[in-house]
Design a protein around this motif. Sequence first.
Motif, PDB file in Angstrom:
ATOM      1  N   MET A  35      14.974  -7.538   0.955  1.00 33.34           N
ATOM      2  CA  MET A  35      14.332  -6.609   0.417  1.00 33.34           C
ATOM      3  C   MET A  35      14.203  -5.388   1.516  1.00 33.34           C
ATOM      4  SD  MET A  35      11.007  -6.321  -1.966  1.00 33.34           S
ATOM      5  CE  MET A  35      10.474  -4.941  -2.583  1.00 33.34           C
ATOM      6  N   ARG A  36      14.507  -4.256   1.328  1.00 33.70           N
ATOM      7  CA  ARG A  36      14.201  -3.232   2.211  1.00 33.70           C
ATOM      8  C   ARG A  36      12.570  -2.603   1.647  1.00 33.70           C
ATOM      9  NH1 ARG A  36      17.134  -0.041   5.864  1.00 33.70           N
ATOM     10  NH2 ARG A  36      16.351   1.815   6.172  1.00 33.70           N
ATOM     11  N   PHE A  37      11.751  -2.412   2.659  1.00 39.15           N
ATOM     12  CA  PHE A  37      10.506  -2.003   2.345  1.00 39.15           C
ATOM     13  C   PHE A  37      10.422  -0.230   2.663  1.00 39.15           C
ATOM     14  CE2 PHE A  37       9.820  -6.316   2.858  1.00 39.15           C
ATOM     15  CZ  PHE A  37       9.078  -6.631   1.466  1.00 39.15           C
ATOM     16  N   ARG A  38       9.734   0.388   1.918  1.00 41.55           N
ATOM     17  CA  ARG A  38       9.316   1.701   2.195  1.00 41.55           C
ATOM     18  C   ARG A  38       8.755   2.091   3.503  1.00 41.55           C
ATOM     19  NH1 ARG A  38       8.585   3.922  -3.998  1.00 41.55           N
ATOM     20  NH2 ARG A  38      10.001   2.824  -5.171  1.00 41.55           N
ATOM     21  N   ASP A  39       8.631   3.259   3.875  1.00 44.69           N
ATOM     22  CA  ASP A  39       7.692   3.455   5.005  1.00 44.69           C
ATOM     23  C   ASP A  39       6.185   3.538   4.538  1.00 44.69           C
ATOM     24  OD1 ASP A  39       9.972   3.650   6.811  1.00 44.69           O
ATOM     25  OD2 ASP A  39      10.112   5.688   6.434  1.00 44.69           O
ATOM     26  N   SER A  40       6.189   3.729   3.279  1.00 40.70           N
ATOM     27  CA  SER A  40       4.902   4.147   2.679  1.00 40.70           C
ATOM     28  C   SER A  40       4.116   2.676   2.630  1.00 40.70           C
ATOM     29  CB  SER A  40       4.973   4.648   1.389  1.00 40.70           C
ATOM     30  OG  SER A  40       5.805   3.802   0.498  1.00 40.70           O
ATOM     31  N   LEU A  41       4.996   1.435   2.847  1.00 39.32           N
ATOM     32  CA  LEU A  41       4.145   0.233   2.923  1.00 39.32           C
ATOM     33  C   LEU A  41       3.233   0.417   3.941  1.00 39.32           C
ATOM     34  CD1 LEU A  41       3.889  -2.742   2.052  1.00 39.32           C
ATOM     35  CD2 LEU A  41       5.621  -3.231   3.619  1.00 39.32           C
ATOM     36  N   TRP A  42       3.556   0.833   5.245  1.00 39.76           N
ATOM     37  CA  TRP A  42       2.765   0.989   6.257  1.00 39.76           C
ATOM     38  C   TRP A  42       1.706   2.252   6.560  1.00 39.76           C
ATOM     39  CZ3 TRP A  42       3.234  -3.683   8.208  1.00 39.76           C
ATOM     40  CH2 TRP A  42       4.340  -4.411   7.824  1.00 39.76           C
ATOM     41  N   ASP A  43       2.183   3.468   5.918  1.00 43.86           N
ATOM     42  CA  ASP A  43       1.436   4.605   5.998  1.00 43.86           C
ATOM     43  C   ASP A  43       0.657   4.899   4.677  1.00 43.86           C
ATOM     44  OD1 ASP A  43       3.365   5.852   4.446  1.00 43.86           O
ATOM     45  OD2 ASP A  43       4.363   6.733   6.125  1.00 43.86           O
ATOM     46  N   ASP A  44       0.992   4.253   3.684  1.00 40.17           N
ATOM     47  CA  ASP A  44       0.371   4.449   2.476  1.00 40.17           C
ATOM     48  C   ASP A  44       0.482   6.010   1.997  1.00 40.17           C
ATOM     49  OD1 ASP A  44      -1.058   1.896   1.966  1.00 40.17           O
ATOM     50  OD2 ASP A  44      -2.698   2.719   3.430  1.00 40.17           O
ATOM     51  N   SER A  45       1.867   6.295   2.390  1.00 37.51           N
ATOM     52  CA  SER A  45       1.964   7.731   1.855  1.00 37.51           C
ATOM     53  C   SER A  45       2.569   7.964   0.417  1.00 37.51           C
ATOM     54  CB  SER A  45       3.403   8.417   2.587  1.00 37.51           C
ATOM     55  OG  SER A  45       4.178   7.348   2.876  1.00 37.51           O
ATOM     56  N   GLU A  46       2.889   6.696  -0.440  1.00 34.79           N
ATOM     57  CA  GLU A  46       3.165   6.752  -1.674  1.00 34.79           C
ATOM     58  C   GLU A  46       2.262   5.928  -2.419  1.00 34.79           C
ATOM     59  OE1 GLU A  46       7.542   6.549  -2.572  1.00 34.79           O
ATOM     60  OE2 GLU A  46       7.536   5.690  -0.763  1.00 34.79           O
ATOM     61  N   PRO A  47       1.287   6.432  -2.773  1.00 40.94           N
ATOM     62  CA  PRO A  47       0.094   5.623  -3.447  1.00 40.94           C
ATOM     63  C   PRO A  47       0.293   4.632  -4.443  1.00 40.94           C
ATOM     64  CG  PRO A  47      -0.752   7.907  -3.133  1.00 40.94           C
ATOM     65  CD  PRO A  47       0.731   7.763  -2.894  1.00 40.94           C
ATOM     66  N   ALA A  48       1.593   4.983  -5.197  1.00 43.13           N
ATOM     67  CA  ALA A  48       1.980   4.172  -6.188  1.00 43.13           C
ATOM     68  C   ALA A  48       2.939   3.086  -6.127  1.00 43.13           C
ATOM     69  CB  ALA A  48       2.553   5.163  -7.436  1.00 43.13           C
ATOM     70  N   TYR A  49       3.210   3.050  -4.661  1.00 46.82           N
ATOM     71  CA  TYR A  49       4.305   1.832  -4.339  1.00 46.82           C
ATOM     72  C   TYR A  49       3.579   0.775  -4.303  1.00 46.82           C
ATOM     73  CZ  TYR A  49       7.725  -0.494  -1.227  1.00 46.82           C
ATOM     74  OH  TYR A  49       8.451  -1.391  -0.898  1.00 46.82           O
ATOM     75  N   ALA A  50       4.267  -0.176  -5.094  1.00 48.58           N
ATOM     76  CA  ALA A  50       3.510  -1.496  -5.268  1.00 48.58           C
ATOM     77  C   ALA A  50       4.533  -2.522  -5.245  1.00 48.58           C
ATOM     78  CB  ALA A  50       2.705  -1.553  -6.807  1.00 48.58           C
ATOM     79  N   PRO A  51       4.742  -3.084  -4.047  1.00 44.67           N
ATOM     80  CA  PRO A  51       5.871  -4.046  -3.680  1.00 44.67           C
ATOM     81  C   PRO A  51       5.444  -5.552  -4.266  1.00 44.67           C
ATOM     82  CG  PRO A  51       4.958  -3.436  -1.715  1.00 44.67           C
ATOM     83  CD  PRO A  51       4.190  -2.532  -2.751  1.00 44.67           C
ATOM     84  N   PHE A  52       6.358  -5.978  -4.863  1.00 47.45           N
ATOM     85  CA  PHE A  52       6.000  -7.482  -5.490  1.00 47.45           C
ATOM     86  C   PHE A  52       5.022  -7.570  -6.733  1.00 47.45           C
ATOM     87  CE2 PHE A  52       7.126  -8.520  -1.034  1.00 47.45           C
ATOM     88  CZ  PHE A  52       8.601  -8.843  -1.218  1.00 47.45           C
ATOM     89  N   LEU A  53       4.858  -6.429  -7.214  1.00 51.31           N
ATOM     90  CA  LEU A  53       4.193  -6.099  -8.503  1.00 51.31           C
ATOM     91  C   LEU A  53       4.660  -6.789  -9.672  1.00 51.31           C
ATOM     92  CD1 LEU A  53       1.246  -5.308  -9.933  1.00 51.31           C
ATOM     93  CD2 LEU A  53       2.550  -3.140 -10.304  1.00 51.31           C
ATOM     94  N   LYS A  54       4.100  -7.887 -10.292  1.00 54.64           N
ATOM     95  CA  LYS A  54       4.669  -8.242 -11.673  1.00 54.64           C
ATOM     96  C   LYS A  54       3.851  -7.968 -12.640  1.00 54.64           C
ATOM     97  CE  LYS A  54       7.939 -10.200  -9.308  1.00 54.64           C
ATOM     98  NZ  LYS A  54       9.276  -9.433  -8.962  1.00 54.64           N
ATOM     99  N   TYR A  55       4.367  -7.657 -14.008  1.00 58.36           N
ATOM    100  CA  TYR A  55       3.396  -7.573 -14.919  1.00 58.36           C
ATOM    101  C   TYR A  55       4.008  -8.428 -16.135  1.00 58.36           C
ATOM    102  CZ  TYR A  55       1.929  -5.892 -19.524  1.00 58.36           C
ATOM    103  OH  TYR A  55       1.340  -5.639 -20.634  1.00 58.36           O
TER     104      TYR A  55
END
Length: 410
Positions: free
Chosen positions: A1-21
Amino acid sequence: MRFRDSLWDDSEPAYAPFLKYLKDRNSYLWRPSKKYLEAGYSIKTYKLGGSKGDGLDLERAAHCRALTREMLEWFDGEAIGRKAGTWGWLIGRYLSDEFSSFHDVLPQTQEKYRQMLGYIEQAIGNVLIEETDFERIMRWKKAMHDKGRSTHYVKKWFTHWRLIVSHGIKVGVDHCAKVKAIREEVRIQNPARRSRYATREQIEAIVAEADRMGRPHLALAILMRFEFILRGVDVHGQWVKDDTRQGGVRDGGQIWVDGVTWDMFDQHVTSFTKVISKTRKSLTEPYTFSLKYTPEIRQRLLLIPTDQRTGPVITMANGKPPKNGVLSRGFKEALRAVNKARAKAELDPFPDDLQIRDTRSGGITEAKSLVDPTTLQHAAQHTQGTTTAIYTRDRSGAANNVIQVRAKRG
């Protein structure tokens, strides 16, 4: 899985890796992928709370990023509880990295790898890769000899460790290339090749005993392995960890694979067609095995009621294929009974170290003096002999030619 840069800098507030509903529960959780769970990460799921439409999506997303960062830091520095840069850490990487060669081998081979790598991890897991030199490697070798480990075990240990070293080079781990160069200068003795094989006389006696024991499935499996020179896995299959594949026979978290099934036979049970499991990637064409020259096998198959001719051919009383090791133990039990009877009749016993795997080598040995090497190679489903393989097209024909010749001699 390739993670976005926002994982580290929080530049995408809605980015939620591994979120399950969970729709049925109207709740959210964070769940790592299989890669990290298999590497030993302790958090299997994390309940995030809340429900759909509660307005807390951004808070949950931030929580998911934080949990993911924590997991990745663990993965890079403490895989399987080991410090980054240790052999235990690199073993964890080998087993879980997406492009590791571990994922290129068959499921049954993966299980064997896991077992051996577990022994290696237990022995040297805390050793730093950069502190591994010639003297330390020799001490590992000496320690195994001092503990009475067999030549086969030592060779197997170093062979599997070499896979880890190779993976370390591929992923850029410092010092692994140097370790590889040192390892190539260390002589590891090859174990003596197993010379034991089952003769036709031995097979016939053990099959007869299996029948007397009320184990027709064992008798049929032995005969098919011997007459068709098939590996056990290609006759009675094997149970492997259930990887969520669709269909198939399942039991206790395992799935049965690779064995002969009834849909491989023609309508009149005169032949069956099968792709060989071990060489399915390099020899993709199926073999067609004729039953014309093995009437006993065909007769045994025809004795199975028509309404039971679905799924695996070799099954136990419960209708399921035998668990791993069951037929091997049954073979040894039948052998002991045969030797007990031979002792009463004042006949020489069969070798007590004879194993069910020796049935295939027995078939190959019997055929060795009857056919040319190339024909035998194809009958045995081997991939070596690349030059002759270029000109040979009818591998099934070669296999059936060997069966016919042996049948005439028998």
